[in-house]
Design a protein around this motif. Structure first.
Motif, PDB file in Angstrom:
ATOM      1  N   GLY A 141       0.440   3.702  -3.118  1.00  0.00           N
ATOM      2  CA  GLY A 141      -0.861   4.362  -3.104  1.00  0.00           C
ATOM      3  C   GLY A 141      -0.940   5.452  -2.052  1.00  0.00           C
ATOM      4  O   GLY A 141      -1.545   6.505  -2.278  1.00  0.00           O
ATOM      5  N   LEU A 142      -0.314   5.218  -0.909  1.00  0.00           N
ATOM      6  CA  LEU A 142      -0.304   6.230   0.152  1.00  0.00           C
ATOM      7  C   LEU A 142       0.396   7.500  -0.319  1.00  0.00           C
ATOM      8  O   LEU A 142      -0.072   8.616  -0.073  1.00  0.00           O
ATOM      9  CB  LEU A 142       0.396   5.670   1.388  1.00  0.00           C
ATOM     10  N   GLU A 167       0.804  -1.221   0.000  1.00  0.00           N
ATOM     11  CA  GLU A 167       0.000   0.000   0.000  1.00  0.00           C
ATOM     12  C   GLU A 167       0.840   1.275   0.000  1.00  0.00           C
ATOM     13  O   GLU A 167       0.295   2.380  -0.016  1.00  0.00           O
ATOM     14  CB  GLU A 167      -0.925   0.005   1.224  1.00  0.00           C
ATOM     15  N   ARG A 205       0.794   8.507  -3.453  1.00  0.00           N
ATOM     16  CA  ARG A 205      -0.002   9.151  -4.507  1.00  0.00           C
ATOM     17  C   ARG A 205      -1.203   9.896  -3.926  1.00  0.00           C
ATOM     18  O   ARG A 205      -1.620  10.922  -4.467  1.00  0.00           O
ATOM     19  CB  ARG A 205      -0.486   8.099  -5.505  1.00  0.00           C
ATOM     20  N   ASP A 206      -1.745   9.388  -2.834  1.00  0.00           N
ATOM     21  CA  ASP A 206      -2.927  10.011  -2.225  1.00  0.00           C
ATOM     22  C   ASP A 206      -2.570  11.084  -1.205  1.00  0.00           C
ATOM     23  O   ASP A 206      -3.421  11.501  -0.416  1.00  0.00           O
ATOM     24  CB  ASP A 206      -3.789   8.938  -1.548  1.00  0.00           C
ATOM     25  N   SER A 207      -1.300  11.503  -1.201  1.00  0.00           N
ATOM     26  CA  SER A 207      -0.823  12.561  -0.291  1.00  0.00           C
ATOM     27  C   SER A 207      -0.902  12.149   1.171  1.00  0.00           C
ATOM     28  O   SER A 207      -1.005  12.996   2.057  1.00  0.00           O
ATOM     29  CB  SER A 207      -1.615  13.863  -0.508  1.00  0.00           C
ATOM     30  N   GLY A 208      -0.836  10.851   1.426  1.00  0.00           N
ATOM     31  CA  GLY A 208      -0.822  10.391   2.811  1.00  0.00           C
ATOM     32  C   GLY A 208       0.532  10.556   3.469  1.00  0.00           C
ATOM     33  O   GLY A 208       0.651  10.434   4.689  1.00  0.00           O
ATOM     34  N   ASP A 264       4.742   8.308 -12.023  1.00  0.00           N
ATOM     35  CA  ASP A 264       4.531   9.543 -11.274  1.00  0.00           C
ATOM     36  C   ASP A 264       5.280   9.563  -9.948  1.00  0.00           C
ATOM     37  O   ASP A 264       5.167  10.519  -9.183  1.00  0.00           O
ATOM     38  CB  ASP A 264       3.039   9.755 -11.015  1.00  0.00           C
ATOM     39  N   PRO A 316       6.208  11.498  -4.595  1.00  0.00           N
ATOM     40  CA  PRO A 316       5.541  11.938  -5.827  1.00  0.00           C
ATOM     41  C   PRO A 316       6.400  12.969  -6.551  1.00  0.00           C
ATOM     42  O   PRO A 316       6.803  13.977  -5.967  1.00  0.00           O
ATOM     43  CB  PRO A 316       4.230  12.554  -5.324  1.00  0.00           C
ATOM     44  N   ARG A 333       5.542  16.618  -6.451  1.00  0.00           N
ATOM     45  CA  ARG A 333       5.566  17.266  -5.138  1.00  0.00           C
ATOM     46  C   ARG A 333       6.960  17.151  -4.511  1.00  0.00           C
ATOM     47  O   ARG A 333       7.111  16.775  -3.350  1.00  0.00           O
ATOM     48  CB  ARG A 333       4.501  16.657  -4.219  1.00  0.00           C
TER      49      ARG A 333
END
Length: 261
Positions: A48-49, A45, A51-54, A68, A177, A180
């Protein structure tokens, strides 16, 4: 900063097996006013974390999709086989994948090794997690192949492990990312790469100073002017221009008076 303002924080994700203690300590020494928050995440995970700005950046297991995400590979782990302490394999220093041909080898659903075909005989069911698989090894159900850091993380007194040759290896990377890549991310990249606090990366070079300016800076003021009556060499104003000796009394040398005719 007013009391209502919240200082910026840096969120660092890490997967099981990674120990970020050293880098966190250096961060706290260099940026004491910027808190670093650790975010634990399962290996599957982690991408995904991010990419989701977690999290702002994270230690992940390769491979990751670099469409990305940027990633800097850091190190490769040794692959080991976890065995009971009373297993016959404890008599050897290391094992090979062929040595597991007749063994039941557990293959958890969160396995981080990129197997083309797992070694040994498969168990009836795949454990949900590596931690569950370790418990099954202790129960005598089978053996388990994992990166060494996970064998240490889930260590039990009744289990041990041996290096396994001919098996895939897991690589750890720092990822974030790409769009960012903030100043704080750059700062952490520098820490992980071992840059010192005095590193000039990203800082404009100091322009060379003229000699006069350097002399002024060293003396703490403007260049000193010769005192009145002194030459540029520091001698007295009455020095003989021809280089001869001066009159001890400081006056001009006199000759005998001429007699009138």
């Amino acid at each position: 900063m007013t009391g209502s303002e919240v200082p910026p924080a840096f969120r660092l994700a890490y997967v099981p097996g990674v120990t970020p203690t050293k880098w966190v300590r250096i961060w706290n020494e260099r940026l004491p006013d910027t808190p670093l928050t650790l975010v634990g995440v399962p290996a599957a995970e982690a991408a995904g974390l991010l990419r989701d700005s977690g999290a702002d950046a994270g230690f992940v297991r390769l491979p990751v999709d670099r469409t990305d995400l940027s990633a800097i590979p850091l190190y490769t782990e040794t692959t080991v086989v976890v065995i009971p302490k009373d297993h016959a394999a404890t008599a050897v220093e290391e094992m090979s994948a062929e040595d597991l041909a007749e063994e039941t080898v557990l293959h958890p659903l969160d396995d981080t090794l990129d197997w083309e075909r797992p070694p040994g005989r498969p168990a009836l069911e795949r454990p949900a997690t590596t931690e569950d698989a370790v418990e099954l090894v202790a129960a005598g159900v089978g053996l388990l192949v994992v990166p060494q850091s996970l064998a240490r993380l889930y260590h039990r007194k009744d289990l041990t492990y041996r290096p396994l040759t001919g098996a895939p290896e897991s690589r750890i990377a720092l990822s974030w990312p790409e769009e960012r890549t903030t100043d704080l991310v750059e700062e952490f990249i520098g820490i992980v790469r071992g840059r010192t606090v005095n590193s000039t990366r990203g800082r404009p070079p100091t322009p060379p100073q003229p000699k006069a300016a350097r002399a002024t800076k060293k003396s703490g003021g403007a260049p000193r002017k010769p005192a009145a009556g002194k030459t540029s060499r520091g001698g007295a104003g009455g020095a003989n221009p021809k280089g001869g000796a001066k009159n001890p009394k400081g006056g001009a040398k006199r000759g005998k008076p001429r007699r009138g005719r």
